[in-house]
Design a protein around this motif. Sequence first.
Motif, PDB file in Angstrom:
ATOM      1  N   PHE A  60     -22.890  21.293   6.782  1.00 62.53           N
ATOM      2  CA  PHE A  60     -23.270  22.490   6.037  1.00 62.53           C
ATOM      3  C   PHE A  60     -22.530  22.577   4.716  1.00 62.53           C
ATOM      4  CE2 PHE A  60     -25.512  24.154   9.666  1.00 62.53           C
ATOM      5  CZ  PHE A  60     -26.520  24.878   9.055  1.00 62.53           C
TER       6      PHE A  60
ATOM      7  N   GLY B 222     -27.890  38.847   6.540  1.00 61.60           N
ATOM      8  CA  GLY B 222     -26.673  38.218   7.061  1.00 61.60           C
ATOM      9  C   GLY B 222     -25.462  39.103   6.854  1.00 61.60           C
ATOM     10  N   LYS B 223     -24.432  38.856   7.651  1.00 60.86           N
ATOM     11  CA  LYS B 223     -23.186  39.620   7.477  1.00 60.86           C
ATOM     12  C   LYS B 223     -22.541  39.200   6.161  1.00 60.86           C
ATOM     13  CE  LYS B 223     -20.424  36.374  10.211  1.00 60.86           C
ATOM     14  NZ  LYS B 223     -19.418  36.173  11.210  1.00 60.86           N
TER      15      LYS B 223
ATOM     16  N   THR C  88     -21.737  51.505   8.661  1.00 63.00           N
ATOM     17  CA  THR C  88     -23.127  51.797   9.032  1.00 63.00           C
ATOM     18  C   THR C  88     -23.891  52.377   7.855  1.00 63.00           C
ATOM     19  OG1 THR C  88     -22.367  52.244  11.271  1.00 63.00           O
ATOM     20  CG2 THR C  88     -24.551  53.029  10.735  1.00 63.00           C
TER      21      THR C  88
ATOM     22  N   LYS D  40     -27.140  50.734   6.258  1.00 60.06           N
ATOM     23  CA  LYS D  40     -28.413  51.461   6.296  1.00 60.06           C
ATOM     24  C   LYS D  40     -29.003  51.608   4.891  1.00 60.06           C
ATOM     25  CE  LYS D  40     -28.280  55.238   9.049  1.00 60.06           C
ATOM     26  NZ  LYS D  40     -27.753  56.204  10.060  1.00 60.06           N
TER      27      LYS D  40
ATOM     28  N   TYR E 249     -31.666  39.318  12.809  1.00 59.82           N
ATOM     29  CA  TYR E 249     -31.219  39.070  14.188  1.00 59.82           C
ATOM     30  C   TYR E 249     -30.836  40.420  14.774  1.00 59.82           C
ATOM     31  CZ  TYR E 249     -31.019  34.101  13.017  1.00 59.82           C
ATOM     32  OH  TYR E 249     -31.339  32.815  12.645  1.00 59.82           O
TER      33      TYR E 249
ATOM     34  N   LYS F  72     -30.105  46.289  18.012  1.00 57.77           N
ATOM     35  CA  LYS F  72     -29.802  47.311  17.005  1.00 57.77           C
ATOM     36  C   LYS F  72     -31.139  47.718  16.376  1.00 57.77           C
ATOM     37  CE  LYS F  72     -25.154  46.404  16.526  1.00 57.77           C
ATOM     38  NZ  LYS F  72     -24.250  47.537  16.478  1.00 57.77           N
ATOM     39  N   LYS F  73     -31.160  48.908  15.817  1.00 57.28           N
ATOM     40  CA  LYS F  73     -32.477  49.414  15.403  1.00 57.28           C
ATOM     41  C   LYS F  73     -32.817  49.179  13.938  1.00 57.28           C
ATOM     42  CE  LYS F  73     -32.406  53.026  18.891  1.00 57.28           C
ATOM     43  NZ  LYS F  73     -32.009  54.435  19.029  1.00 57.28           N
ATOM     44  N   GLY F  74     -31.849  48.655  13.165  1.00 53.66           N
ATOM     45  CA  GLY F  74     -32.058  48.511  11.707  1.00 53.66           C
ATOM     46  C   GLY F  74     -33.385  47.867  11.350  1.00 53.66           C
TER      47      GLY F  74
ATOM     48  N   HIS G  25     -36.352  50.159  11.985  1.00 51.57           N
ATOM     49  CA  HIS G  25     -36.426  51.239  10.988  1.00 51.57           C
ATOM     50  C   HIS G  25     -37.086  50.712   9.716  1.00 51.57           C
ATOM     51  CE1 HIS G  25     -34.385  54.770  12.566  1.00 51.57           C
ATOM     52  NE2 HIS G  25     -33.499  53.977  13.162  1.00 51.57           N
TER      53      HIS G  25
HETATM   54  C1  LIG Z   1     -27.476  23.732   3.321  1.00 49.78           C
HETATM   55  C2  LIG Z   1     -26.921  24.821   4.103  1.00 49.78           C
HETATM   56  C3  LIG Z   1     -27.760  26.026   4.247  1.00 49.78           C
HETATM   57  C4  LIG Z   1     -27.340  27.145   5.142  1.00 49.78           C
HETATM   58  C5  LIG Z   1     -28.453  28.149   5.354  1.00 49.78           C
HETATM   59  C6  LIG Z   1     -28.149  29.192   6.315  1.00 49.78           C
HETATM   60  C7  LIG Z   1     -29.071  30.389   6.245  1.00 49.78           C
HETATM   61  C8  LIG Z   1     -28.289  31.652   6.402  1.00 49.78           C
HETATM   62  C9  LIG Z   1     -28.917  32.681   7.223  1.00 49.78           C
HETATM   63  C10 LIG Z   1     -27.928  33.785   7.486  1.00 49.78           C
HETATM   64  C11 LIG Z   1     -28.032  34.309   8.858  1.00 49.78           C
HETATM   65  C12 LIG Z   1     -26.910  35.250   9.176  1.00 49.78           C
HETATM   66  C13 LIG Z   1     -27.111  35.953  10.459  1.00 49.78           C
HETATM   67  C14 LIG Z   1     -26.163  37.116  10.595  1.00 49.78           C
HETATM   68  O1  LIG Z   1     -25.257  37.292   9.866  1.00 49.78           O
HETATM   69  S1  LIG Z   1     -26.440  38.167  11.969  1.00 49.78           S
HETATM   70  C15 LIG Z   1     -25.401  39.552  11.648  1.00 49.78           C
HETATM   71  C16 LIG Z   1     -25.892  40.495  10.640  1.00 49.78           C
HETATM   72  N1  LIG Z   1     -27.172  41.089  10.916  1.00 49.78           N
HETATM   73  C17 LIG Z   1     -27.350  42.275  11.535  1.00 49.78           C
HETATM   74  O2  LIG Z   1     -26.409  42.887  11.967  1.00 49.78           O
HETATM   75  C18 LIG Z   1     -28.745  42.796  11.624  1.00 49.78           C
HETATM   76  C19 LIG Z   1     -28.960  43.688  12.775  1.00 49.78           C
HETATM   77  N2  LIG Z   1     -28.249  44.941  12.665  1.00 49.78           N
HETATM   78  C20 LIG Z   1     -28.830  46.162  12.425  1.00 49.78           C
HETATM   79  O3  LIG Z   1     -30.021  46.201  12.193  1.00 49.78           O
HETATM   80  C21 LIG Z   1     -27.979  47.402  12.490  1.00 49.78           C
HETATM   81  O4  LIG Z   1     -28.739  48.461  12.970  1.00 49.78           O
HETATM   82  C22 LIG Z   1     -27.320  47.833  11.156  1.00 49.78           C
HETATM   83  C23 LIG Z   1     -26.475  46.677  10.635  1.00 49.78           C
HETATM   84  C24 LIG Z   1     -28.342  48.243  10.120  1.00 49.78           C
HETATM   85  C25 LIG Z   1     -26.383  49.026  11.447  1.00 49.78           C
HETATM   86  O5  LIG Z   1     -25.585  48.693  12.506  1.00 49.78           O
HETATM   87  P1  LIG Z   1     -24.465  49.656  13.138  1.00 49.78           P
HETATM   88  O6  LIG Z   1     -23.903  48.966  14.309  1.00 49.78           O
HETATM   89  O7  LIG Z   1     -23.516  50.039  12.064  1.00 49.78           O
HETATM   90  O8  LIG Z   1     -25.228  50.949  13.563  1.00 49.78           O
HETATM   91  P2  LIG Z   1     -26.390  51.124  14.667  1.00 49.78           P
HETATM   92  O9  LIG Z   1     -27.296  49.954  14.700  1.00 49.78           O
HETATM   93  O10 LIG Z   1     -25.767  51.539  15.963  1.00 49.78           O
HETATM   94  O11 LIG Z   1     -27.173  52.352  14.055  1.00 49.78           O
HETATM   95  C26 LIG Z   1     -26.578  53.646  13.938  1.00 49.78           C
HETATM   96  C27 LIG Z   1     -27.681  54.669  13.777  1.00 49.78           C
HETATM   97  O12 LIG Z   1     -28.373  54.436  12.553  1.00 49.78           O
HETATM   98  C28 LIG Z   1     -29.756  54.243  12.788  1.00 49.78           C
HETATM   99  N3  LIG Z   1     -30.233  53.259  11.829  1.00 49.78           N
HETATM  100  C29 LIG Z   1     -29.942  51.941  11.782  1.00 49.78           C
HETATM  101  N4  LIG Z   1     -30.545  51.381  10.731  1.00 49.78           N
HETATM  102  C30 LIG Z   1     -31.227  52.350  10.110  1.00 49.78           C
HETATM  103  C31 LIG Z   1     -32.056  52.379   8.984  1.00 49.78           C
HETATM  104  N5  LIG Z   1     -32.309  51.267   8.261  1.00 49.78           N
HETATM  105  N6  LIG Z   1     -32.590  53.537   8.633  1.00 49.78           N
HETATM  106  C32 LIG Z   1     -32.382  54.658   9.326  1.00 49.78           C
HETATM  107  N7  LIG Z   1     -31.606  54.684  10.403  1.00 49.78           N
HETATM  108  C33 LIG Z   1     -31.038  53.553  10.795  1.00 49.78           C
HETATM  109  C34 LIG Z   1     -29.873  53.798  14.226  1.00 49.78           C
HETATM  110  O13 LIG Z   1     -31.127  54.084  14.770  1.00 49.78           O
HETATM  111  C35 LIG Z   1     -28.736  54.571  14.875  1.00 49.78           C
HETATM  112  O14 LIG Z   1     -29.138  55.880  15.128  1.00 49.78           O
HETATM  113  P3  LIG Z   1     -29.536  56.322  16.613  1.00 49.78           P
HETATM  114  O15 LIG Z   1     -30.799  55.600  16.967  1.00 49.78           O
HETATM  115  O16 LIG Z   1     -28.395  55.937  17.501  1.00 49.78           O
HETATM  116  O17 LIG Z   1     -29.723  57.782  16.511  1.00 49.78           O
END
Ligand SMILES: CCCCCCCCCCCCCC(=O)SCCNC(=O)CCNC(=O)[C@H](O)C(C)(C)COP(=O)(O)OP(=O)(O)OC[C@H]1O[C@@H](n2cnc3c(N)ncnc32)[C@H](O)[C@@H]1OP(=O)(O)O
Length: 399
Positions: A166, A248-249, A275, A279, A299, A314-316, A319
């Motif tokens: 990589f 991605g993170k 968060t 969001k 993811y 997670k719900k992001g 949403h």
């Molecule tokens: C040559 C080499 C090349 C290499 C190439 C490589 C390619 C690279 C590829 C890279 C690959 C890399 C791969 C990687 O890095 S994977 C790691 C990074 N990716 C993620 O974390 C994505 C998934 N995460 C989420 O979607 C989370 O929900 C987020 C991060 C957004 C918040 O998480 P957090 O844990 O902080 O909070 P919570 O989920 O408990 O939510 C709390 C509350 O907020 C509400 N809420 C959430 N979102 C929204 C919204 N949008 N609008 C309105 N509301 C929203 C939600 O319903 C909940 O409310 P309730 O329902 O409990 O009432």
Amino acid sequence: MVKQGPKAPTYYHEWTQIPPRMPTRGPNAPSSHHGRHPQPPHRTTKHLRAPLPAPPQPPTSLPTAPGRPRPPSPCPPRLAEGRAGAGRTAHIRRGQPRAKGWKGPGFSSPRWARGLGGVKGREESSSMELGWLLWGAAVLLLLPVLMELSPAVNFALRIGFYYLLFFVCSALTAPVCLLVNGGRTVKNMRIIKTVVKTFKYFFGLRFEVKGLENFEVEGPAIIVSNHQSILDMMGLMEVLPDNCVQVGKKELMYAGTVGLIIYLGGVIFINRKSTSSAKMVMAEVAKTMATDNVKVWVYPEGTRNCTGDLLPFKKGAFHVAVQAQVPVIPVVYSSFTTFYNPKKNLFTSGKIKVEVLPPIETKGLTSDDVSELTDRCYRIMRETLFRLSGRPGEVKDSS
Ligand SMILES: CCCCCCCCCCCCCC(=O)SCCNC(=O)CCNC(=O)[C@H](O)C(C)(C)COP(=O)(O)OP(=O)(O)OC[C@H]1O[C@@H](n2cnc3c(N)ncnc32)[C@H](O)[C@@H]1OP(=O)(O)O
Ligand SMILES: CCCCCCCC/C=C\CCCCCCCC(=O)OC[C@@H](O)COP(=O)(O)O
């Protein structure tokens, strides 16, 4: 066929927390007048205010002329002696026999080396080179034996090689991306994909892909998939549709050349520790993905999980899908546990089944429906995961 929008999206800095422009003047100014070239994030200008290093001082004495007596050396006698004929070949230049106690890696010169050049120094360095070559060959021959004997060595070497691939490929691919596409754009993902798709051959991995036609939806979409390990990057690139960026993170941005290449590829960085900021970024994505006609790969487990099951979602992602009124396309990779398990130092060759599932429509859904949409997607993906991994009966038991 995927129906493309008026034009492919170009820049995504507005989705990240990276300042879009760097200073246009001074030593940090990007070479391009558009400021498109990526810069290390979160730079401050402190270094600009730092005092300049003192200019080099001219030598205070003339170099010693040949034949003239040397001035007394400021070094202690041993060091001074070492300087007069520094290094392991000093005895050769002084015309003295080699010190008896020294045993370099080359114990004696081979016959062919002695015949070359006829200079003793060259002969000595050839024998040293041969010594190092022999050591290198011995280590190379030993590695497969060690890998066979020790699962820990096998795992460390294979995963180390994966990281190395990589880092090296990112360093080589970044200039290509810059030359071909001029900066941060989703078009670079095509180049990255071409490179990463070759990695599987090094590790004896095979992908069996089904349902690619499900990506052929009109316009943008949210793609969600299970995330087991960093090996997923190979699986991701195996099926990645055009005009698709990943979430991605933000820590990945600092992963050296890998950070640079994924920045150039348009990856959307989120801060998982905040968060509200995550969001906000996701809300921005929901707004722009339709106008830019991009698919976004998330993811929903939010972290790697190599247990053979799914973590709660997670719900992001859901949403965003509802806010943008775009379909959710689930992609499931069979469990890696039969060939990859860091806890057991297991990393062998293997086959990965991938299934792209039919899109789930979100038209007409509101934020009240997000939880149900998330659960629905989770159930479908879990069932598929168990089916692909040869454990079809388990879904009822553990849900
Ligand atoms: C040559 C080499 C090349 C290499 C190439 C490589 C390619 C690279 C590829 C890279 C690959 C890399 C791969 C990687 O890095 S994977 C790691 C990074 N990716 C993620 O974390 C994505 C998934 N995460 C989420 O979607 C989370 O929900 C987020 C991060 C957004 C918040 O998480 P957090 O844990 O902080 O909070 P919570 O989920 O408990 O939510 C709390 C509350 O907020 C509400 N809420 C959430 N979102 C929204 C919204 N949008 N609008 C309105 N509301 C929203 C939600 O319903 C909940 O409310 P309730 O329902 O409990 O009432
Ligand atoms: C200047 C030297 C910098 C050294 C930095 C070393 C860091 C090494 C990082 C990346 C090496 C290549 C990996 C390719 C991209 C992998 C993407 C990935 O799978 O990230 C994991 C992320 O989805 C979830 O992270 P966690 O499971 O929550 O953790």
